[in-house]
Design a protein around this motif. Structure first.
Motif, short mmCIF file in Angstrom:
data_model
loop_
_atom_site.label_atom_id
_atom_site.label_comp_id
_atom_site.label_asym_id
_atom_site.label_seq_id
_atom_site.Cartn_x
_atom_site.Cartn_y
_atom_site.Cartn_z
N GLN A 100 0.83 -1.20 0.00
CA GLN A 100 0.00 0.00 0.00
C GLN A 100 0.88 1.26 0.00
O GLN A 100 0.51 2.29 -0.58
CB GLN A 100 -0.96 0.01 1.20
N GLN A 138 1.55 2.11 -3.38
CA GLN A 138 0.38 2.78 -3.97
C GLN A 138 0.46 4.29 -3.73
O GLN A 138 0.16 5.09 -4.62
CB GLN A 138 -0.92 2.25 -3.35
N LEU A 139 0.88 4.66 -2.51
CA LEU A 139 1.03 6.08 -2.19
C LEU A 139 2.09 6.72 -3.08
O LEU A 139 1.93 7.82 -3.60
CB LEU A 139 1.44 6.29 -0.73
N LEU A 156 0.97 7.66 -6.42
CA LEU A 156 0.06 8.80 -6.49
C LEU A 156 0.79 10.14 -6.42
O LEU A 156 0.17 11.19 -6.59
CB LEU A 156 -0.97 8.72 -5.36
N ALA A 180 1.29 16.80 -7.42
CA ALA A 180 1.19 16.59 -5.97
C ALA A 180 2.53 16.09 -5.47
O ALA A 180 2.68 14.92 -5.10
CB ALA A 180 0.08 15.57 -5.66
N PHE A 214 2.80 14.60 -1.78
CA PHE A 214 1.67 13.77 -1.35
C PHE A 214 2.08 12.74 -0.29
O PHE A 214 1.43 12.63 0.74
CB PHE A 214 1.03 13.07 -2.55
N GLU A 252 2.77 14.29 3.00
CA GLU A 252 1.55 14.82 3.63
C GLU A 252 0.72 13.71 4.26
O GLU A 252 0.27 13.83 5.41
CB GLU A 252 0.72 15.58 2.59
N VAL A 253 0.52 12.62 3.54
CA VAL A 253 -0.29 11.53 4.09
C VAL A 253 0.40 10.91 5.30
O VAL A 253 -0.23 10.63 6.31
CB VAL A 253 -0.53 10.40 3.06
N LEU A 255 0.02 13.11 8.29
CA LEU A 255 -1.32 13.01 8.85
C LEU A 255 -1.48 11.72 9.64
O LEU A 255 -2.08 11.70 10.71
CB LEU A 255 -2.37 13.05 7.73
N ASP A 292 -2.28 11.54 13.56
CA ASP A 292 -3.50 10.82 13.92
C ASP A 292 -3.18 9.65 14.85
O ASP A 292 -3.87 9.39 15.82
CB ASP A 292 -4.16 10.32 12.64
N SER A 309 -6.22 3.63 9.50
CA SER A 309 -5.27 4.60 8.93
C SER A 309 -3.92 3.94 8.66
O SER A 309 -3.26 4.28 7.68
CB SER A 309 -5.12 5.83 9.82
N ALA A 331 -3.52 0.84 7.70
CA ALA A 331 -3.73 0.11 6.44
C ALA A 331 -3.65 1.05 5.24
O ALA A 331 -3.08 0.70 4.21
CB ALA A 331 -5.08 -0.59 6.46
N SER A 332 -4.19 2.24 5.40
CA SER A 332 -4.22 3.20 4.29
C SER A 332 -2.84 3.68 3.87
O SER A 332 -2.64 4.04 2.70
CB SER A 332 -5.07 4.41 4.64
#
Lengths: 196, 151
Positions: free
Chosen positions: B25, B28-29, B32, B37, B40, B43-44, B47, B51, B83, B85-86
């Protein structure tokens, strides 16, 4: 201002998790969607012009329409209003029920998936959502546009059949005018936003 | 100089994949991120780190209560699982799955032990992300470009 040759579809994404919102936003933008993200079901309904405490939806007239939403993608597990509850409210609204809804969940629970699909969700994505999932969205948007166009055509035809005699010519010409307008417009579900 | 840093970063990221800290995953980021971006990934990841810290604090608070509300603990563990997992934080995600099992069992001991584990793993991951993002940010962008080309 430049006029776009092809209108971008607008997706409303609902997720209480900030990293997930960032991810879904990026996935959607990469796939050429215009994106609005909100962090709760109630904010989604507010954006769509619907208060969740009202029994009847606000009636919206064409000339008041500012914001178009072509698809709603929502997380299932959210505090307050779940994605399933949001889905139900959307399907109960005559203005919003034709907007395709996609549910996302990190949990693969068949009964949950079936419940959502039975309630009218068009698609269920297992999280984490991937770029390849994005290609599944446009067909649902196009399908709902075709359905709306077909329903409008049916409505126009039934209007015609109600006036069989000498009013025929005027009603045909007025329905032709309407048909022209329908063809010329982009068939978007347009809703007045309530945040401004 | 740049080559040595790139190699170090390359080794760090490879190691994170090899030891199961990260899964695909995260790739995958990386896919993107592009010129529209360029920040990106950072930033993710930022976060996620913010979080995650918040959630771990909540978990500790909840488990400190005389009467633990296991449903509430479970919902926080579920959030962290989601989060992680994301962003591809596989190890933290798997520990969260264990955590939820202890919540189901209403085991305070099990939850406390797993909280310690998830906290250790989370901070280890966060440190490595910080090296990636703060010490070597430009190198990261080069590395991501290169790794995408090679995959």
């Amino acid at each position: 201002m430049a006029v776009a040759t092809e209108a971008q579809f607008h997706v409303l994404a609902v997720d209480d998790s900030l990293p997930d919102r960032k991810l879904i936003e990026r996935l959607l933008k990469t796939s050429s969607f215009q994106v609005t993200t909100v962090d709760s079901g109630s904010k989604a309904l507010e954006f769509l012009g619907l208060h969740d405490h009202e029994d009847s939806p606000i009636s919206v007239h064409a000339d008041q329409l500012d914001v178009a939403v072509n698809l709603i993608i929502t997380d299932y597990c959210m505090p307050g209003m779940t994605g399933y509850e949001l889905l139900k409210k959307i399907k109960e609204s005559s203005n919003l029920r034709d907007i395709p809804v996609v549910i996302m969940s990190s949990e693969n629970i068949p009964s949950r998936i079936n419940r959502c699909l039975e309630e009218g969700a068009d698609e269920f994505f297992l999280k984490p959502v991937r770029l390849s999932d994005m290609s599944k969205l446009k067909p649902h948007i196009l399908k709902s546009r075709c359905k709306e166009h077909y329903q409008q055509e049916e409505h126009l035809q039934s209007n015609n059949s109600m006036n069989p005699t000498n009013e025929n010519s005027s009603s045909i010409s007025s329905s032709c005018h309407k048909r022209k307008a329908v063809d010329g417009e982009i068939l978007l579900h347009t809703i007045r936003p309530r945040h401004c | 100089m740049a080559a040595a840093l790139t190699n170090q970063l390359h080794a760090l990221v490879n190691n994170m994949f090899a030891t199961g800290l990260l899964d695909d995953q995260f790739q995958q980021l990386q896919m993107l991120q592009d010129s529209s971006a360029p920040d990106f990934v950072s930033e993710v990841v930022t976060l996620f780190c913010d979080d995650g810290e918040r959630i771990i604090g909540e978990l500790a608070r909840q488990l400190d209560k005389p009467n633990v509300d296991f449903d509430r603990v479970d919902s926080f563990a579920h959030q962290l699982k989601g989060s992680s997992a994301s962003v591809g934080a596989q190890q933290v995600k798997n520990t969260c799955i264990q955590f939820r099992e202890f919540c189901q069992q209403r085991s305070r001991d099990g939850c406390l032990k797993t909280l310690d584990l998830v906290r250790t793993e989370f901070y280890d991951l966060r440190n490595k992300f910080q090296v990636m993002l703060q010490v070597l940010p430009n190198v990261l962008k080069i590395h991501l470009t290169l790794s995408i080309e090679f995959h």
